[in-house]
Scaffold this motif. Sequence first.
Motif, PDB file in Angstrom:
ATOM      1  N   GLN A 127      14.283  14.855   9.539  1.00  0.00           N
ATOM      2  CA  GLN A 127      14.248  15.017  10.994  1.00  0.00           C
ATOM      3  C   GLN A 127      14.846  13.757  11.620  1.00  0.00           C
ATOM      4  O   GLN A 127      14.447  12.644  11.259  1.00  0.00           O
ATOM      5  N   TRP A 145       7.915  10.132  14.845  1.00  0.00           N
ATOM      6  CA  TRP A 145       7.279  10.339  13.528  1.00  0.00           C
ATOM      7  C   TRP A 145       8.363  10.094  12.482  1.00  0.00           C
ATOM      8  O   TRP A 145       9.355  10.809  12.419  1.00  0.00           O
ATOM      9  N   SER A 168      13.865  17.952  15.267  1.00  0.00           N
ATOM     10  CA  SER A 168      12.421  18.110  15.087  1.00  0.00           C
ATOM     11  C   SER A 168      12.109  19.591  14.892  1.00  0.00           C
ATOM     12  O   SER A 168      12.603  20.429  15.662  1.00  0.00           O
ATOM     13  N   THR A 169      11.324  19.924  13.890  1.00  0.00           N
ATOM     14  CA  THR A 169      11.008  21.345  13.645  1.00  0.00           C
ATOM     15  C   THR A 169      10.186  21.923  14.800  1.00  0.00           C
ATOM     16  O   THR A 169      10.334  23.085  15.147  1.00  0.00           O
ATOM     17  N   ASN A 170       9.317  21.107  15.396  1.00  0.00           N
ATOM     18  CA  ASN A 170       8.548  21.598  16.552  1.00  0.00           C
ATOM     19  C   ASN A 170       9.473  21.942  17.709  1.00  0.00           C
ATOM     20  O   ASN A 170       9.376  23.003  18.319  1.00  0.00           O
ATOM     21  N   GLY A 213       0.002  13.588   9.838  1.00  0.00           N
ATOM     22  CA  GLY A 213      -0.234  13.755  11.269  1.00  0.00           C
ATOM     23  C   GLY A 213       0.087  15.196  11.638  1.00  0.00           C
ATOM     24  O   GLY A 213       0.946  15.833  11.022  1.00  0.00           O
ATOM     25  N   ILE A 214      -0.629  15.704  12.617  1.00  0.00           N
ATOM     26  CA  ILE A 214      -0.473  17.100  13.024  1.00  0.00           C
ATOM     27  C   ILE A 214      -0.234  17.131  14.529  1.00  0.00           C
ATOM     28  O   ILE A 214      -0.942  16.459  15.287  1.00  0.00           O
ATOM     29  N   PHE A 223       7.280  20.074   8.653  1.00  0.00           N
ATOM     30  CA  PHE A 223       7.405  21.498   8.958  1.00  0.00           C
ATOM     31  C   PHE A 223       6.492  21.928  10.095  1.00  0.00           C
ATOM     32  O   PHE A 223       5.551  21.212  10.470  1.00  0.00           O
ATOM     33  N   ASP A 250      -5.741  13.714  12.772  1.00  0.00           N
ATOM     34  CA  ASP A 250      -5.113  12.846  11.769  1.00  0.00           C
ATOM     35  C   ASP A 250      -5.825  13.005  10.443  1.00  0.00           C
ATOM     36  O   ASP A 250      -7.024  13.260  10.391  1.00  0.00           O
ATOM     37  N   GLY A 288      11.836  13.151  14.755  1.00  0.00           N
ATOM     38  CA  GLY A 288      10.490  13.715  14.554  1.00  0.00           C
ATOM     39  C   GLY A 288       9.545  13.193  15.633  1.00  0.00           C
ATOM     40  O   GLY A 288       9.535  11.998  15.927  1.00  0.00           O
ATOM     41  N   ILE A 289       8.766  14.093  16.217  1.00  0.00           N
ATOM     42  CA  ILE A 289       7.855  13.639  17.278  1.00  0.00           C
ATOM     43  C   ILE A 289       6.417  13.573  16.780  1.00  0.00           C
ATOM     44  O   ILE A 289       5.944  14.455  16.067  1.00  0.00           O
ATOM     45  N   GLY A 290       5.751  12.512  17.205  1.00  0.00           N
ATOM     46  CA  GLY A 290       4.344  12.329  16.888  1.00  0.00           C
ATOM     47  C   GLY A 290       3.522  12.438  18.160  1.00  0.00           C
ATOM     48  O   GLY A 290       4.049  12.799  19.214  1.00  0.00           O
ATOM     49  N   SER A 291       2.258  12.114  18.049  1.00  0.00           N
ATOM     50  CA  SER A 291       1.427  12.158  19.247  1.00  0.00           C
ATOM     51  C   SER A 291       1.844  11.039  20.199  1.00  0.00           C
ATOM     52  O   SER A 291       2.504  10.079  19.791  1.00  0.00           O
ATOM     53  N   ILE A 339       3.409  19.717  11.130  1.00  0.00           N
ATOM     54  CA  ILE A 339       2.673  18.946  10.124  1.00  0.00           C
ATOM     55  C   ILE A 339       3.626  17.984   9.416  1.00  0.00           C
ATOM     56  O   ILE A 339       4.698  18.391   8.955  1.00  0.00           O
ATOM     57  N   LYS A 354      -2.909   6.415   7.656  1.00  0.00           N
ATOM     58  CA  LYS A 354      -2.519   7.798   7.930  1.00  0.00           C
ATOM     59  C   LYS A 354      -1.603   8.347   6.835  1.00  0.00           C
ATOM     60  O   LYS A 354      -0.573   7.779   6.538  1.00  0.00           O
TER      61      LYS A 354
HETATM   62  C1  BTN Z   1       1.114  12.416  14.757  1.00  0.00           C
HETATM   63  O1  BTN Z   1       1.704  11.529  15.378  1.00  0.00           O
HETATM   64  O2  BTN Z   1       0.062  12.185  14.200  1.00  0.00           O
HETATM   65  C2  BTN Z   1       1.695  13.792  14.646  1.00  0.00           C
HETATM   66  C3  BTN Z   1       2.874  13.822  13.740  1.00  0.00           C
HETATM   67  C4  BTN Z   1       3.473  15.200  13.559  1.00  0.00           C
HETATM   68  C5  BTN Z   1       4.742  15.161  12.747  1.00  0.00           C
HETATM   69  C6  BTN Z   1       5.265  16.526  12.406  1.00  0.00           C
HETATM   70  S1  BTN Z   1       6.576  16.473  11.238  1.00  0.00           S
HETATM   71  C7  BTN Z   1       6.942  18.138  11.517  1.00  0.00           C
HETATM   72  C8  BTN Z   1       6.773  18.399  12.994  1.00  0.00           C
HETATM   73  N1  BTN Z   1       8.000  18.117  13.710  1.00  0.00           N
HETATM   74  C9  BTN Z   1       7.875  17.090  14.529  1.00  0.00           C
HETATM   75  O3  BTN Z   1       8.803  16.631  15.239  1.00  0.00           O
HETATM   76  N2  BTN Z   1       6.637  16.597  14.479  1.00  0.00           N
HETATM   77  C10 BTN Z   1       5.802  17.360  13.563  1.00  0.00           C
END
Ligand code: BTN
Length: 259
Positions: A56, A67, A27-29, A127-128, A77, A117, A59-62, A146, A124
Amino acid sequence: MEVNILSNNLKTNVYGKNILLFEEIESTNKEILKDLEDDKIRKNLTEGTVYIALRQTGGIGSFGNEWQSNNSLGLWFTILLYSPYKKEPISFIPAIALAKLLKEKYNIETDLKWPNDVLVKSKKISGILCQAKQLEKDKNVCAVGIGLNILQEKKDFTKEIRDKSTSMKIETSKDYNIEEVFKLFMKYFEDTYNSGEDIVEIWKKYTKMLGKKIKAKKDGKYIEALVKDITKEGYLKVEILGKSEIWMSRSSLDIDTYF
Ligand code: BTN
């Protein structure tokens, strides 16, 4: 994708000038937050540094959700901000930049959903995820993650999110150059960030939530609320059974997409 393709013709002054491209990363975050812990690496993590991944694996979301980004069909990114803004309005900045970009360059009409969002016809497209970290007393940094769906077709989303997700391709039946979208986005981001305008007021222009009844799951219970306003801090002001409430963050809240 190569770093020089991402930076050639990038029309920003600060944001995205320092880019790290990963072919595959969890995950970039997560990565940027981990690198901030290392004093040696941190020196190079200047304002507006971008970590971007082709794929990723986690990838993590809210809400700690996944994600879906284990593919090169979108932009995944994170932008680093050493910012004076508070946490909620920071996420408004990329959302506004996306809304403007999608409308002005690709003719895609979006609707911003509080807090961060970007929807197209209730689905969607982006997502941010902003994760703040305190470096020293009075010095915070924010990792603004993002995810933008660009080239996915319906079949590319898993069944669970297929009906709730969309992409630029699904909306317009066109293909896009991902690097170009990135560069344009960064320019819109920097311009919005430096505009000096009232971020909350601009955000309000791109949402259809105001004055609408929304359904939300709050602390496990379903409730209906009337959206009254967004406060200057970026909080959601709602009315429930005639009583005013301010929702500060979306943790413990799940607002129905289909309001
Ligand atoms: C959401 O669930 O609405 C937020 C999603 C965010 C996804 C982005 S992709 C780049 C960055 N790295 C992650 O692991 N998550 C965010």
